[in-house]
Design an enzyme around this catalytic site. Structure first.
Site, PDB file in Angstrom:
ATOM      1  N   ASP A 182      -6.931 -24.949 -18.586  1.00 18.29           N
ATOM      2  CA  ASP A 182      -5.867 -25.566 -17.789  1.00 18.29           C
ATOM      3  C   ASP A 182      -4.600 -25.499 -18.648  1.00 18.29           C
ATOM      4  O   ASP A 182      -4.435 -26.288 -19.583  1.00 18.29           O
ATOM      5  CB  ASP A 182      -6.232 -27.015 -17.448  1.00 18.29           C
ATOM      6  CG  ASP A 182      -5.114 -27.744 -16.691  1.00 18.29           C
ATOM      7  OD1 ASP A 182      -3.970 -27.251 -16.671  1.00 18.29           O
ATOM      8  OD2 ASP A 182      -5.390 -28.828 -16.136  1.00 18.29           O
ATOM      9  N   LYS A 207       4.155 -28.832 -11.840  1.00 14.32           N
ATOM     10  CA  LYS A 207       4.824 -29.217 -13.095  1.00 14.32           C
ATOM     11  C   LYS A 207       5.883 -28.178 -13.464  1.00 14.32           C
ATOM     12  O   LYS A 207       6.822 -27.970 -12.726  1.00 14.32           O
ATOM     13  CB  LYS A 207       3.775 -29.415 -14.189  1.00 14.32           C
ATOM     14  CG  LYS A 207       2.572 -30.257 -13.743  1.00 14.32           C
ATOM     15  CD  LYS A 207       2.956 -31.636 -13.257  1.00 14.32           C
ATOM     16  CE  LYS A 207       1.720 -32.390 -12.772  1.00 14.32           C
ATOM     17  NZ  LYS A 207       2.032 -33.610 -12.076  1.00 14.32           N
TER      18      LYS A 207
HETATM   19  C1  LIG Z   1      -2.828 -30.932 -17.185  1.00 21.52           C
HETATM   20  C2  LIG Z   1      -2.886 -31.214 -15.705  1.00 21.52           C
HETATM   21  N1  LIG Z   1      -3.731 -30.486 -14.958  1.00 21.52           N
HETATM   22  C3  LIG Z   1      -3.817 -30.689 -13.621  1.00 21.52           C
HETATM   23  C4  LIG Z   1      -3.073 -31.655 -12.987  1.00 21.52           C
HETATM   24  C5  LIG Z   1      -3.224 -31.854 -11.498  1.00 21.52           C
HETATM   25  O1  LIG Z   1      -2.152 -31.282 -10.835  1.00 21.52           O
HETATM   26  P1  LIG Z   1      -1.698 -31.740  -9.355  1.00 21.52           P
HETATM   27  O2  LIG Z   1      -1.101 -33.095  -9.499  1.00 21.52           O
HETATM   28  O3  LIG Z   1      -0.743 -30.665  -8.955  1.00 21.52           O
HETATM   29  O4  LIG Z   1      -2.939 -31.764  -8.509  1.00 21.52           O
HETATM   30  C6  LIG Z   1      -2.184 -32.430 -13.725  1.00 21.52           C
HETATM   31  C7  LIG Z   1      -1.374 -33.468 -13.070  1.00 21.52           C
HETATM   32  O5  LIG Z   1      -0.679 -34.244 -13.690  1.00 21.52           O
HETATM   33  C8  LIG Z   1      -2.094 -32.209 -15.127  1.00 21.52           C
HETATM   34  O6  LIG Z   1      -1.269 -32.934 -15.906  1.00 21.52           O
END
Ligand SMILES: Cc1ncc(COP(=O)(O)O)c(C=O)c1O
Length: 394
Positions: A182, A207
């Site tokens: 991720d 983000k």
């Molecule tokens: C590192 C990370 N991965 C995944 C996500 C999930 O993303 P989303 O809010 O677009 O579903 C977030 C959300 O803050 C995140 O910080």
């Protein structure tokens, strides 16, 4: 091609008769006709390029996916409705099934942790939480549990600890496990996990890639061997990104490198400045020489150390943090990151709320910890706002 150039041009429309648009349209068609039934047959089978039904793929999404593939060095990508939807797809893409073990970095985003610990556990998957900053611990866990996959964040949330992607991919492959990365905090500007051996990469587009707090989305990227499975999984789970959102994400991506350069520079300056401020107990930033993994940071993140900074207020309690947040005038106290505006979050109250407090504290996420996403405003304005709020909180 430089990422600055690729971000501007990748995914640009190439066809059109007689004129070629400079940007893709927001294509809302749900269904698409083909020249004849035999052609539609091959398109539906995924054996020929083209569109049939928008849950199978659509032109605006395809433009975004092509641009993301170019930036990430991936052969295949699918844009999903959120970062969490992308995490679901990435996990299923490994072939995860009941009876499998899944290793999860213990410092993962709270919802990733909770997904593994609740939904996946209920479905018969055994999640094991590991310290992904410790290669010896990772090697031992891989050998002992023989997991289907390991999911990590190379820059962890919120403490900005690092996981060495290249070394971790090697370890995973020695033990027959797949590595999911991720890379939401890193973005392709800082890191290309596929080139370092990762099997599957995902981002929350919400983000840095979207970058303007106006689009929720995610993406899964991988090499060609995953392409057919990724296509069929996203068709079956049905969580593709809406074309309006795909358009906005692509528009954001065009300036990703420019914005990341500013995010990284402002974060580095703010982190160094915070270390000398009264009322601060600790500053967490991979670019600081005092960061426990600074040498790895210099190797793994040669372009910049990221736009996130975490710090502990010396008062170390919720009341002081709430006073600090309420005193900010410029920095936005919001539950997100990676936007053009500086944003601040209190992990104990939001991103890591789901964790039992003792477990959260044991991970180093204390009651005085805040996480700043440095925006692209003028540095002196960010510092002045933080200084005023620190004074109000003390
Ligand atoms: C590192 C990370 N991965 C995944 C996500 C999930 O993303 P989303 O809010 O677009 O579903 C977030 C959300 O803050 C995140 O910080």
């Amino acid at each position: 091609m430089s990422i600055f150039t690729a971000a501007v041009h990748a995914g640009r429309p190439e066809g059109g008769d007689p004129s070629i648009p400079s940007v893709p349209g927001i294509d809302l068609a749900v269904s698409f006709r083909a020249a004849d039934a035999a052609t539609l047959h091959t398109i539906l089978a995924g054996e020929a390029p083209g569109f049939s039904y928008s849950r199978y793929g659509s032109p605006t999404n395809a433009a975004l996916e092509a641009a993301l593939c170019a930036l990430e060095g991936a052969a295949t990508a699918r844009a999903c409705a959120s970062g969490m939807a992308a995490i679901h797809v990435a996990l299923l893409l490994t072939g995860l099934e009941a009876g499998d073990t899944l290793l999860v970095a213990q410092e993962s985003y709270g919802a990733t942790f909770a997904l593994a610990d609740t939904v996946l556990r209920r479905l018969g998957v055994r999640p094991i939480f590991v310290d992904a900053t410790d290669q010896a611990a990772l090697g031992a866990a891989l050998a002992e549990h023989q997991p289907r996959a390991l999911i990590v964040e190379p820059i962890s949330n919120p403490l900005l600890h690092l996981c060495d992607v290249e070394a971790t991919a090697r370890l995973c492959h020695e033990h027959g496990a797949q590595l999911i990365v991720d890379a939401t905090f890193a973005t392709p500007y800082l890191l290309r996990p596929l080139a370092q051996g990762a099997d599957i990469v995902l981002h929350s587009l919400t983000k840095y890639i979207g970058g303007h707090d106006d689009v929720l989305g995610g993406v899964v990227l991988a090499s060609e061997r995953y392409a057919a499975d990724l296509r069929s999984l996203t068709i079956l789970t049905g969580g593709l990104l809406d074309p309006h959102a795909a358009y906005l994400a692509l528009r954001g991506l065009r300036t990703l490198p420019l914005r990341m350069r500013e995010h990284c520079s402002n974060a580095a300056e703010v982190a160094a400045w915070l270390t000398a401020q009264p009322g601060i107990a600790a500053v967490h930033y991979p670019g600081l020489p005092a960061h426990p993994q600074h040498d790895l940071a210099r190797r793994m993140l040669p372009v910049g150390f990221g736009g996130m900074v975490a710090f502990d207020l010396a008062a170390g309690n919720e009341a002081a943090v709430l006073r600090f947040l309420d005193a900010l005038r410029l920095v936005l106290p919001v539950t997100t990151l990676g936007g053009v505006a500086s944003q601040i979050l209190y992990p104990a109250m939001s991103s890591h709320r789901a964790l039992p407090p003792d477990h959260r504290r044991a991970l180093g996420i204390g009651d005085g910890l805040v996480r700043l996403s440095a925006g692209i405003e003028d540095l002196s304005d960010i510092k002045a706002d933080l200084a005023g709020a620190l004074a109000a909180a003390s």
